[in-house]
Design a protein around this motif. Structure first.
Motif, PDB file in Angstrom:
ATOM      1  N   ILE A 660       0.841  -1.201   0.000  1.00  0.00           N
ATOM      2  CA  ILE A 660       0.000   0.000   0.000  1.00  0.00           C
ATOM      3  C   ILE A 660       0.874   1.248   0.000  1.00  0.00           C
ATOM      4  CG2 ILE A 660      -1.622   1.356   1.385  1.00  0.00           C
ATOM      5  CD1 ILE A 660      -2.902  -1.294   2.256  1.00  0.00           C
ATOM      6  N   ALA A 661       1.918   1.260   0.868  1.00  0.00           N
ATOM      7  CA  ALA A 661       2.804   2.432   0.942  1.00  0.00           C
ATOM      8  C   ALA A 661       3.483   2.689  -0.396  1.00  0.00           C
ATOM      9  CB  ALA A 661       3.841   2.231   2.046  1.00  0.00           C
ATOM     10  N   ALA A 662       3.932   1.601  -1.058  1.00  0.00           N
ATOM     11  CA  ALA A 662       4.601   1.764  -2.349  1.00  0.00           C
ATOM     12  C   ALA A 662       3.638   2.313  -3.403  1.00  0.00           C
ATOM     13  CB  ALA A 662       5.178   0.424  -2.805  1.00  0.00           C
ATOM     14  N   GLU A 663       2.390   1.789  -3.408  1.00  0.00           N
ATOM     15  CA  GLU A 663       1.423   2.265  -4.391  1.00  0.00           C
ATOM     16  C   GLU A 663       1.034   3.719  -4.124  1.00  0.00           C
ATOM     17  OE1 GLU A 663      -2.896   1.062  -6.404  1.00  0.00           O
ATOM     18  OE2 GLU A 663      -2.046  -0.184  -4.807  1.00  0.00           O
ATOM     19  N   VAL A 664       0.901   4.064  -2.834  1.00  0.00           N
ATOM     20  CA  VAL A 664       0.568   5.444  -2.488  1.00  0.00           C
ATOM     21  C   VAL A 664       1.668   6.389  -2.964  1.00  0.00           C
ATOM     22  CG1 VAL A 664       0.334   7.053  -0.545  1.00  0.00           C
ATOM     23  CG2 VAL A 664      -0.952   4.913  -0.556  1.00  0.00           C
ATOM     24  N   ALA A 665       2.941   5.998  -2.740  1.00  0.00           N
ATOM     25  CA  ALA A 665       4.051   6.847  -3.178  1.00  0.00           C
ATOM     26  C   ALA A 665       4.033   7.036  -4.697  1.00  0.00           C
ATOM     27  CB  ALA A 665       5.380   6.239  -2.733  1.00  0.00           C
ATOM     28  N   ARG A 666       3.752   5.936  -5.434  1.00  0.00           N
ATOM     29  CA  ARG A 666       3.711   6.031  -6.893  1.00  0.00           C
ATOM     30  C   ARG A 666       2.563   6.913  -7.354  1.00  0.00           C
ATOM     31  NH1 ARG A 666       0.741   3.558 -10.489  1.00  0.00           N
ATOM     32  NH2 ARG A 666      -0.087   2.059  -8.980  1.00  0.00           N
ATOM     33  N   LEU A 667       1.388   6.746  -6.733  1.00  0.00           N
ATOM     34  CA  LEU A 667       0.224   7.542  -7.117  1.00  0.00           C
ATOM     35  C   LEU A 667       0.421   9.015  -6.789  1.00  0.00           C
ATOM     36  CD1 LEU A 667      -2.679   5.165  -6.003  1.00  0.00           C
ATOM     37  CD2 LEU A 667      -1.999   5.712  -8.348  1.00  0.00           C
ATOM     38  N   GLU A 668       1.029   9.302  -5.635  1.00  0.00           N
ATOM     39  CA  GLU A 668       1.264  10.699  -5.270  1.00  0.00           C
ATOM     40  C   GLU A 668       2.234  11.367  -6.251  1.00  0.00           C
ATOM     41  OE1 GLU A 668       0.561  10.594  -0.431  1.00  0.00           O
ATOM     42  OE2 GLU A 668       2.572  10.406  -1.242  1.00  0.00           O
ATOM     43  N   GLU A 669       3.253  10.629  -6.665  1.00  0.00           N
ATOM     44  CA  GLU A 669       4.180  11.186  -7.644  1.00  0.00           C
ATOM     45  C   GLU A 669       3.469  11.475  -8.970  1.00  0.00           C
ATOM     46  OE1 GLU A 669       7.646   8.844  -8.086  1.00  0.00           O
ATOM     47  OE2 GLU A 669       8.583  10.156  -9.552  1.00  0.00           O
ATOM     48  N   ARG A 670       2.614  10.526  -9.398  1.00  0.00           N
ATOM     49  CA  ARG A 670       1.861  10.741 -10.628  1.00  0.00           C
ATOM     50  C   ARG A 670       0.900  11.914 -10.483  1.00  0.00           C
ATOM     51  NH1 ARG A 670       1.701  11.309 -15.822  1.00  0.00           N
ATOM     52  NH2 ARG A 670      -0.281  10.714 -16.796  1.00  0.00           N
ATOM     53  N   TRP A 671       0.275  12.040  -9.307  1.00  0.00           N
ATOM     54  CA  TRP A 671      -0.646  13.144  -9.039  1.00  0.00           C
ATOM     55  C   TRP A 671       0.077  14.484  -9.189  1.00  0.00           C
ATOM     56  CZ3 TRP A 671      -1.224  17.300  -5.812  1.00  0.00           C
ATOM     57  CH2 TRP A 671      -2.518  17.811  -5.648  1.00  0.00           C
ATOM     58  N   LEU A 672       1.312  14.567  -8.643  1.00  0.00           N
ATOM     59  CA  LEU A 672       2.088  15.797  -8.767  1.00  0.00           C
ATOM     60  C   LEU A 672       2.408  16.096 -10.228  1.00  0.00           C
ATOM     61  CD1 LEU A 672       4.570  15.473  -5.769  1.00  0.00           C
ATOM     62  CD2 LEU A 672       2.749  17.155  -6.028  1.00  0.00           C
ATOM     63  N   GLU A 673       2.758  15.057 -11.001  1.00  0.00           N
ATOM     64  CA  GLU A 673       3.049  15.261 -12.418  1.00  0.00           C
ATOM     65  C   GLU A 673       1.825  15.787 -13.163  1.00  0.00           C
ATOM     66  OE1 GLU A 673       6.336  11.627 -12.841  1.00  0.00           O
ATOM     67  OE2 GLU A 673       4.394  11.530 -13.849  1.00  0.00           O
ATOM     68  N   LEU A 674       0.669  15.179 -12.905  1.00  0.00           N
ATOM     69  CA  LEU A 674      -0.555  15.593 -13.593  1.00  0.00           C
ATOM     70  C   LEU A 674      -0.934  17.025 -13.242  1.00  0.00           C
ATOM     71  CD1 LEU A 674      -2.636  12.318 -13.154  1.00  0.00           C
ATOM     72  CD2 LEU A 674      -1.769  13.219 -15.312  1.00  0.00           C
ATOM     73  N   THR A 675      -0.909  17.339 -11.942  1.00  0.00           N
ATOM     74  CA  THR A 675      -1.276  18.702 -11.544  1.00  0.00           C
ATOM     75  C   THR A 675      -0.285  19.712 -12.103  1.00  0.00           C
ATOM     76  OG1 THR A 675      -0.101  18.368  -9.438  1.00  0.00           O
ATOM     77  CG2 THR A 675      -2.477  17.987  -9.452  1.00  0.00           C
ATOM     78  N   GLY A 676       0.989  19.312 -12.193  1.00  0.00           N
ATOM     79  CA  GLY A 676       1.981  20.198 -12.803  1.00  0.00           C
ATOM     80  C   GLY A 676       1.685  20.444 -14.274  1.00  0.00           C
ATOM     81  N   GLU A 677       1.280  19.384 -15.001  1.00  0.00           N
ATOM     82  CA  GLU A 677       0.930  19.542 -16.409  1.00  0.00           C
ATOM     83  C   GLU A 677      -0.297  20.442 -16.571  1.00  0.00           C
ATOM     84  OE1 GLU A 677       2.225  14.997 -17.469  1.00  0.00           O
ATOM     85  OE2 GLU A 677       0.690  15.931 -18.695  1.00  0.00           O
ATOM     86  N   ILE A 678      -1.288  20.241 -15.711  1.00  0.00           N
ATOM     87  CA  ILE A 678      -2.499  21.069 -15.775  1.00  0.00           C
ATOM     88  C   ILE A 678      -2.152  22.538 -15.542  1.00  0.00           C
ATOM     89  CG2 ILE A 678      -4.702  21.569 -14.635  1.00  0.00           C
ATOM     90  CD1 ILE A 678      -4.933  18.538 -14.089  1.00  0.00           C
ATOM     91  N   GLU A 679      -1.311  22.784 -14.521  1.00  0.00           N
ATOM     92  CA  GLU A 679      -0.925  24.164 -14.225  1.00  0.00           C
ATOM     93  C   GLU A 679      -0.124  24.776 -15.384  1.00  0.00           C
ATOM     94  OE1 GLU A 679      -0.643  23.415  -9.402  1.00  0.00           O
ATOM     95  OE2 GLU A 679       1.148  23.831 -10.575  1.00  0.00           O
ATOM     96  N   SER A 680       0.734  23.955 -16.001  1.00  0.00           N
ATOM     97  CA  SER A 680       1.521  24.460 -17.135  1.00  0.00           C
ATOM     98  C   SER A 680       0.619  24.833 -18.307  1.00  0.00           C
ATOM     99  CB  SER A 680       2.543  23.403 -17.572  1.00  0.00           C
ATOM    100  OG  SER A 680       3.452  23.128 -16.539  1.00  0.00           O
ATOM    101  N   ILE A 681      -0.378  23.986 -18.593  1.00  0.00           N
ATOM    102  CA  ILE A 681      -1.317  24.281 -19.680  1.00  0.00           C
ATOM    103  C   ILE A 681      -2.102  25.550 -19.372  1.00  0.00           C
ATOM    104  CG2 ILE A 681      -3.396  23.458 -20.862  1.00  0.00           C
ATOM    105  CD1 ILE A 681      -2.294  20.609 -20.524  1.00  0.00           C
ATOM    106  N   ASN A 682      -2.555  25.677 -18.120  1.00  0.00           N
ATOM    107  CA  ASN A 682      -3.302  26.874 -17.738  1.00  0.00           C
ATOM    108  C   ASN A 682      -2.436  28.124 -17.867  1.00  0.00           C
ATOM    109  OD1 ASN A 682      -5.724  25.575 -17.137  1.00  0.00           O
ATOM    110  ND2 ASN A 682      -5.068  25.093 -15.047  1.00  0.00           N
ATOM    111  N   ALA A 683      -1.166  28.006 -17.448  1.00  0.00           N
ATOM    112  CA  ALA A 683      -0.276  29.166 -17.515  1.00  0.00           C
ATOM    113  C   ALA A 683       0.023  29.554 -18.964  1.00  0.00           C
ATOM    114  CB  ALA A 683       1.022  28.869 -16.773  1.00  0.00           C
ATOM    115  N   ALA A 684       0.219  28.515 -19.814  1.00  0.00           N
ATOM    116  CA  ALA A 684       0.526  28.800 -21.220  1.00  0.00           C
ATOM    117  C   ALA A 684      -0.668  29.408 -21.933  1.00  0.00           C
ATOM    118  CB  ALA A 684       0.965  27.518 -21.928  1.00  0.00           C
ATOM    119  N   GLY A 685      -1.910  29.035 -21.478  1.00  0.00           N
ATOM    120  CA  GLY A 685      -3.097  29.569 -22.139  1.00  0.00           C
ATOM    121  C   GLY A 685      -3.364  30.992 -21.772  1.00  0.00           C
TER     122      GLY A 685
END
Length: 685
Positions: A660-685
């Motif tokens: 569970i801890a390993a999956e949570v760490a992987r999901l949190e890292e992916r969550w940060l990547e996704l939110t970063g991409e969303i913020e980048s798209i919003n900033a570029a727009g």
């Protein structure tokens, strides 16, 4: 699995453990807590075989590798990366085996050594070591700098990186956060969450404990008590246990008093003598419950300031820095390894600015938290305000009646090691005031737990926590109206930290606080200044915003992109120190948008929504999965807490918790990547 059975451990005449029992499972993240001096470090020494129990059994799997942060200050000319690599014991053993095989010309031995090197991960070991250094705040140009070129705090970071480099089954960390700023602290928390082995950490940072631990072991009155959960959960469960124990003790006292009254009333009457005697025996057989005794909480308060000038301070074009190598070393802000060639320090007599063009005011009653990475200038700014460093340029205007109370990052800066606490207070009362008789000073020191002959004990022989309490006592005595606190909690236990938080909240003057203790910053500060890239700017947000910004900066740096500006800080202020011209340029007045502009903006928003929709859907899916994992984890921990589990069931639960801890760490890292991409798209727009 580690098992302690009926352990008794003594240090001199002091009993550290008495009949202690404890079981720790592989993969658990354990916080070891207790008052300063309770014996936590002695327990670590016993687990590493430096101390031996006076009685009882200690069972640790013999093949387990133990990682521990060495407390000695390293003295070597080895480069930083090489020093950290030496912490990987399997890698060092494989390299030594290969060298011996090549020297003897034994082909079979060389083949075996190459296999051992492959198993030890030799191909990426250097990259792993440098990733640890970068995460702990070192710069690229410092990765191969000699260890001796770094200051004491940075050398302790090297020791921490060296311990993390070891592929350990048991990782022991004794106050790992003391020399870290918030940037490195956030990184360390993420690293420890991914660690697969059994980790036991001693820390007085409650937010750090809450983030990385899932089991709490409380060392109190020479006993070990295990609680399932982090520090916050421990507080709740211990309060409940103490309430139950107090209630049981109260009921027993009532029962005993009732029996005693019957005995006293009827023991002389022949008709009741037999019944009275029966109650005497019942009273003697009754197992006496101990009253609920806890160590008295440490409390103190700052005296009411004699005046509150407003503004207290005004800075106009202030430039802070150092003039000599000695001053730079004391400031704590000199970038490690980055100064005069070959020396790690600047040339003597050369003015080196760190923070420039500070034009701000400090008002009465403000609670200012000073944020920023190590080396950016937080300590230099505070030392300049405290008159420990002269300004290099600009002016500092002090309000009439300003009295500064300064807590140095290194308490030794203001303490004389050969003198006792009483001598410090006598000198302070004589030279600074207010004046007082010796008995008054003794009574005052008693409020800070300096009693009896302890007031004459040489400061050099005191613990870190005791030195910190003495510095606090000296601050309180001066009745300051401005407190400058530079990492005041480094050696304070949790009880003393809470007392400091309460005292600061009740203090009527102004507080300027540098600290990596997020709980203290949250509880005390209502605004923040960010020291970054040679300037000081207000930070428009709270600590959660600051941590998110740090992650964004780290992600941008890893991608080779420019760092995003902090909330409320213009990008120009992040990339370069503010200038007077930029400061005086008025912002252009906004003009109302035209209809065509509004239509174009609506189309842009629609395009952004379409591009971010799949990303936002994945974020929602990750949030749902994280919630599900949190529920499953809570159910497993509750099952373990109920006890009466077979070893196989406990092992299976431990493995599931690790997954569970390993999956949570992987999901949190992916969550940060996704939110970063969303913020980048919003900033570029």
């Amino acid at each position: 699995m580690i098992t302690l059975r009926n352990i008794t451990l003594r240090r001199g005449t002091k009993v550290v453990l008495q009949g202690a029992n404890l079981v720790l499972q592989p993969g658990e993240k354990v916080g070891l807590i207790g008052r300063n001096g309770a014996g936590k470090s002695s327990l670590f020494a016993m687990l590493t075989n430096r101390l031996h129990a006076d009685a009882g059994d200690v069972e640790i799997p013999p093949r387990w590798r133990v990682g521990e942060v060495a407390q000695n200050m390293p003295e070597t000319d080895d480069g930083a990366t090489e020093f950290v690599l030496q912490g990987d014991l399997p890698l060092m053993a494989a390299q030594a085996e290969l060298a011996a095989a090549e020297a003897s010309g034994d082909g079979n031995a060389m083949a075996h050594a190459h296999l051992a090197l492959d198993e030890a991960g030799a191909f990426d070991a250097r990259a792993r070591a440098q990733a640890l250094l970068l995460g702990l705040g070192f710069k690229n140009e410092q990765l191969d700098a000699p260890v001796n070129s770094f200051s004491g705090g940075w050398r302790m970071r090297l020791q921490l990186a060296r311990a993390l480099m070891c592929p350990a089954d048991l990782l022991l960390l004794d106050e790992p956060t003391n020399h870290l700023d918030l940037d490195a602290l956030v990184w360390l928390e993420a690293w420890l969450k991914r660690f697969d082995g059994l980790m036991v950490v001693i820390s007085h940072d409650r937010e750090f404990l809450d983030a990385v631990t899932r089991v709490t072991v409380h060392l109190d009155e020479a006993t070990l008590t295990r609680y399932t959960g982090n520090y916050s959960a421990f507080e709740e469960m211990r309060a409940e246990r103490m309430a139950q124990a107090a209630a049981a003790y109260g009921k027993q006292q009532e029962r005993m008093a009732h029996l005693q009254r019957f005995i006293d009333r009827f023991k002389a009457k022949a008709s009741k003598a037999k019944q009275a005697q029966s109650r005497v025996k019942a009273l003697a057989r009754m197992e006496k419950l101990a009253p609920v005794l806890t160590a008295s909480d440490f409390q103190f308060e700052f005296r009411e300031p004699q005046s509150l000038p407003n503004p207290m301070l005004s800075f106009d074009g202030l430039v802070c820095g150092y003039m000599t190598a000695d001053t730079a070393a004391a400031s704590g802000d000199l970038p490690p390894g980055g100064a005069a060639p070959g020396s790690g320090r600047p040339s003597a007599g050369r003015a080196t600015p760190i923070v420039g063009n500070v034009s701000r005011s400090v008002l009465a009653g403000q609670r200012i938290g000073i944020l920023g990475a190590n080396g950016q200038g937080k300590s230099t700014l505070v030392k300049t305000i405290a008159h420990a460093l002269p300004p290099l340029a600009g002016t500092v205007t002090e309000g009439k009646g300003l009295v500064i109370g300064y807590f140095a990052q290194q308490e030794l800066d203001v303490l004389q090691l050969d003198d006792g606490a009483l001598m410090h207070m006598v000198r302070l009362a004589r030279d600074v005031g207010p004046a007082a008789r010796e008995q008054e000073l003794r009574d005052f020191l008693g409020q800070f737990r300096f009693t009896g002959e302890m007031v004459n004990q040489a400061v050099g022989s005191l613990s870190g926590g005791e030195k910190a309490r003495l510095v606090l006592a000296m601050l309180v005595w001066q009745r300051p109206n401005l407190l400058l606190l530079d990492e005041p909690t480094n050696h304070l236990d949790l009880t003393t930290r809470e007392a400091l938080s309460i005292a600061l909240n009740e203090f009527e003057g102004t507080v300027m606080l540098v600290s990596h203790d997020r709980a203290l910053l949250r509880e005390v500060c209502d605004e923040f200044w960010l020291v970054s890239r040679g300037g000081v700017q207000p930070f428009d947000g709270d600590l959660d915003d600051y941590q998110r910004w740090l992650l964004e900066v780290a992600r941008a740096t890893a991608k080779g992109q420019p760092a995003p500006p902090a909330p409320g800080v213009p990008r120009a202020a992040v990339e370069a120190p503010p200038t007077a011209a930029a400061k005086s340029t008025p912002a252009p007045s906004p003009t109302p948008p035209r209809r065509d502009d509004r239509k174009a903006a609506a189309q842009t928003r629609s395009q952004i929504a379409n591009r971010t929709r799949p990303l936002r859907i994945e974020v929602q899916q990750i949030d749902a999965r994280l919630a599900s994992l949190a529920t499953e984890k809570a159910e497993i921990e509750a099952l373990l807490a109920r006890g009466k589990r077979t070893p196989a069931e406990i092992a299976d639960a431990g493995r599931r918790l690790n997954h569970i801890a390993a999956e949570v760490a992987r999901l949190e890292e992916r969550w940060l990547e996704l939110t970063g991409e969303i913020e980048s798209i919003n900033a570029a727009g």
